[in-house]
Design an enzyme around this catalytic site. Sequence first.
Site, PDB file in Angstrom:
ATOM      1  N   SER A   1      41.253  10.768 -60.565  1.00  0.00           N
ATOM      2  CA  SER A   1      41.779  11.661 -61.422  1.00  0.00           C
ATOM      3  C   SER A   1      43.264  11.890 -61.512  1.00  0.00           C
ATOM      4  O   SER A   1      43.966  12.501 -60.977  1.00  0.00           O
ATOM      5  CB  SER A   1      40.879  13.119 -60.934  1.00  0.00           C
ATOM      6  OG  SER A   1      41.980  13.616 -59.934  1.00  0.00           O
TER       7      SER A   1
ATOM      8  N   HIS B   1      46.731  10.539 -49.831  1.00  0.00           N
ATOM      9  CA  HIS B   1      46.014   9.237 -50.246  1.00  0.00           C
ATOM     10  C   HIS B   1      45.729   9.248 -51.718  1.00  0.00           C
ATOM     11  O   HIS B   1      45.923  10.338 -52.213  1.00  0.00           O
ATOM     12  CB  HIS B   1      44.731   9.473 -49.384  1.00  0.00           C
ATOM     13  CG  HIS B   1      43.725  10.314 -49.520  1.00  0.00           C
ATOM     14  ND1 HIS B   1      42.600  10.559 -49.161  1.00  0.00           N
ATOM     15  CD2 HIS B   1      44.319  11.560 -50.367  1.00  0.00           C
ATOM     16  CE1 HIS B   1      41.870  11.607 -49.686  1.00  0.00           C
ATOM     17  NE2 HIS B   1      42.762  12.329 -50.211  1.00  0.00           N
TER      18      HIS B   1
ATOM     19  N   ASP C   1      42.609  21.889 -54.325  1.00  0.00           N
ATOM     20  CA  ASP C   1      43.001  21.167 -55.340  1.00  0.00           C
ATOM     21  C   ASP C   1      42.195  21.338 -56.615  1.00  0.00           C
ATOM     22  O   ASP C   1      40.999  20.713 -56.581  1.00  0.00           O
ATOM     23  CB  ASP C   1      42.991  19.464 -54.976  1.00  0.00           C
ATOM     24  CG  ASP C   1      43.605  18.928 -56.078  1.00  0.00           C
ATOM     25  OD1 ASP C   1      44.089  19.309 -57.214  1.00  0.00           O
ATOM     26  OD2 ASP C   1      43.752  17.488 -55.912  1.00  0.00           O
TER      27      ASP C   1
ATOM     28  N   HIS D   1      35.448  13.705 -58.439  1.00  0.00           N
ATOM     29  CA  HIS D   1      34.998  12.881 -57.224  1.00  0.00           C
ATOM     30  C   HIS D   1      33.447  13.027 -56.835  1.00  0.00           C
ATOM     31  O   HIS D   1      33.420  12.422 -55.621  1.00  0.00           O
ATOM     32  CB  HIS D   1      35.989  13.524 -55.951  1.00  0.00           C
ATOM     33  CG  HIS D   1      37.288  12.908 -56.273  1.00  0.00           C
ATOM     34  ND1 HIS D   1      38.468  13.402 -55.600  1.00  0.00           N
ATOM     35  CD2 HIS D   1      38.156  12.063 -57.095  1.00  0.00           C
ATOM     36  CE1 HIS D   1      39.623  13.064 -56.059  1.00  0.00           C
ATOM     37  NE2 HIS D   1      39.256  12.110 -56.909  1.00  0.00           N
TER      38      HIS D   1
ATOM     39  N   GLU E   1      38.821  19.806 -54.814  1.00  0.00           N
ATOM     40  CA  GLU E   1      38.695  19.585 -53.545  1.00  0.00           C
ATOM     41  C   GLU E   1      38.766  20.939 -52.867  1.00  0.00           C
ATOM     42  O   GLU E   1      39.675  21.790 -53.136  1.00  0.00           O
ATOM     43  CB  GLU E   1      40.034  18.679 -53.028  1.00  0.00           C
ATOM     44  CG  GLU E   1      39.902  17.382 -53.525  1.00  0.00           C
ATOM     45  CD  GLU E   1      41.342  16.666 -53.454  1.00  0.00           C
ATOM     46  OE1 GLU E   1      42.112  16.938 -52.662  1.00  0.00           O
ATOM     47  OE2 GLU E   1      41.596  15.645 -54.467  1.00  0.00           O
TER      48      GLU E   1
ATOM     49  N   GLU F   1      46.468  23.104 -55.348  1.00  0.00           N
ATOM     50  CA  GLU F   1      47.326  22.003 -56.194  1.00  0.00           C
ATOM     51  C   GLU F   1      46.676  22.081 -57.483  1.00  0.00           C
ATOM     52  O   GLU F   1      45.750  22.202 -57.926  1.00  0.00           O
ATOM     53  CB  GLU F   1      46.530  20.810 -55.221  1.00  0.00           C
ATOM     54  CG  GLU F   1      47.289  19.390 -55.737  1.00  0.00           C
ATOM     55  CD  GLU F   1      46.861  18.368 -54.984  1.00  0.00           C
ATOM     56  OE1 GLU F   1      46.581  18.599 -53.668  1.00  0.00           O
ATOM     57  OE2 GLU F   1      46.453  17.146 -55.623  1.00  0.00           O
TER      58      GLU F   1
HETATM   59  P1  PGA Z   1      42.986  10.810 -57.318  1.00  0.00           P
HETATM   60  O1  PGA Z   1      42.981  12.261 -57.010  1.00  0.00           O
HETATM   61  O2  PGA Z   1      41.360  10.593 -57.535  1.00  0.00           O
HETATM   62  O3  PGA Z   1      43.622  10.298 -58.620  1.00  0.00           O
HETATM   63  O4  PGA Z   1      43.401   9.799 -56.195  1.00  0.00           O
HETATM   64  C1  PGA Z   1      43.391  12.918 -55.928  1.00  0.00           C
HETATM   65  C2  PGA Z   1      44.029  13.900 -56.079  1.00  0.00           C
HETATM   66  O5  PGA Z   1      43.943  14.669 -57.252  1.00  0.00           O
HETATM   67  O6  PGA Z   1      44.637  14.707 -55.290  1.00  0.00           O
HETATM   68 ZN    ZN Z   2      45.288  16.475 -56.968  1.00  0.00          ZN
END
Ligand code: PGA
Ligand code: ZN
Length: 418
Positions: free
Chosen positions: A40, A360, A239, A152, A161, A282
């Site tokens: 994302s 991460h 998040d 995710h 999240e 976030e």
């Molecule tokens: P990502 O997202 O899938 O781009 O690593 C993690 C996030 O939004 O913090």
């Molecule tokens: Zn994020």
Amino acid sequence: EIVSVKGRWILDSRGNPTVEVDVTTACGALGRAAAPSGASKGTKEALELRDGGKEFHGKGVNKAVSNVNNEIAKALIGMDSLEQRAIDYKMIEIDGTPNKSRLGANAIVATSMAVAKAAANSLDLPLYKYLGGPLADQLPTPLLNVINGGAHAGNDLAIQEFMIVPWNFESFSEALRAASEIYHTLKNLLKEKYGKSAVNVGDEGGFAPPMRETREALDALMKAIEMSGYEGSVALALDAAASHFYDSNKKVYLIDGKELDREKLLEFYEELIKEYPIKSIEDPLEETDWEGFKEAVKRLKIRIVGDDLLVTNPTIVSKAIEEGVANAVLVKVNQIGTVTEAWEVIKLAQENKWAPIVSHRSGETEDTFIADLAVGSYSPAIKTGAPARGERTCKYNRLLRIEEEISKPRFARNKYFL
Ligand code: PGA
Ligand code: ZN
């Protein structure tokens, strides 16, 4: 002095290829690092170079690996591995594009991190001490993503999240123990209420139960915290990754079966913050809405973390600080592509009373660079997924070992809270 730079492909935690680099110095020190990969992403991130075509469904990294083995190796061999900034700017220069799209940010970031590790090894120092000096003695507060939604997971939660933040503990290891206990209590609770498929996990190791509404997830977290006996010692963080549930045609956010405009979404967050101990959100709004972010900072009075909004870009972060569009920044080295620039973002944040949160990506490897980066940069927090799955636990486990190594380690506790 760097004598060799060697790239190869390895698999990441989603089973896609990614770039790993070995840097060797004249004294025989080796630094090995691998590029993580997001799902994302923010639109302004540095570019991850993929081959296209048939191999790996287009996701091959042969071009990036070949860039490491040819152009990058040629430029770096003979340079001093201790000159991190000069090396990173050398790569930026030979790439020649604003978003590292020619050589690939995946090629550059893996090399940049490998250089730092080689330099640390050449001095016989642990990476966090090489980066932060002898006074680097603070362990970050972990933000653990235990319920996955959004991009995710295969459920209907809009928010990406749902994190637990064990902060009121004497040490990192105690905080991590609490997180592990809560994670397993949550697992049992979800299994009972939603059936056994509810404890299948998403990309970051958090459970992906078939929930529809934000409060369902928050209630489950609060129950798991209470049942584990940690009420008051464990806070929550979200998040939203709101760009990913924003309908740009209708200009509304699709969440909890409703269509909310910016104002209604902010009101929703205000309610949640009253009802739950949420310490940070976030990307609460879509990434182009700087006015909305300013509102969020003023009204929500918690940490507003910019991820897709700021993409670990020092230029964007400086402007964001001036305008007050957030008060915390997520630090993902691969979003910008070099250790030097990520470090600049951390320093900018700290000089301006913003909280840097080292992070991460949802696609990870066994690389533990970010654990050392968090300690070495005195960052008050780290976000690296659930306390489960190897690519997540390797970072937490590295922090456990660092804590053991430091004679009087400090734990950041609530330092990242506003
Ligand atoms: P990502 O997202 O899938 O781009 O690593 C993690 C996030 O939004 O913090
Ligand atoms: Zn994020």
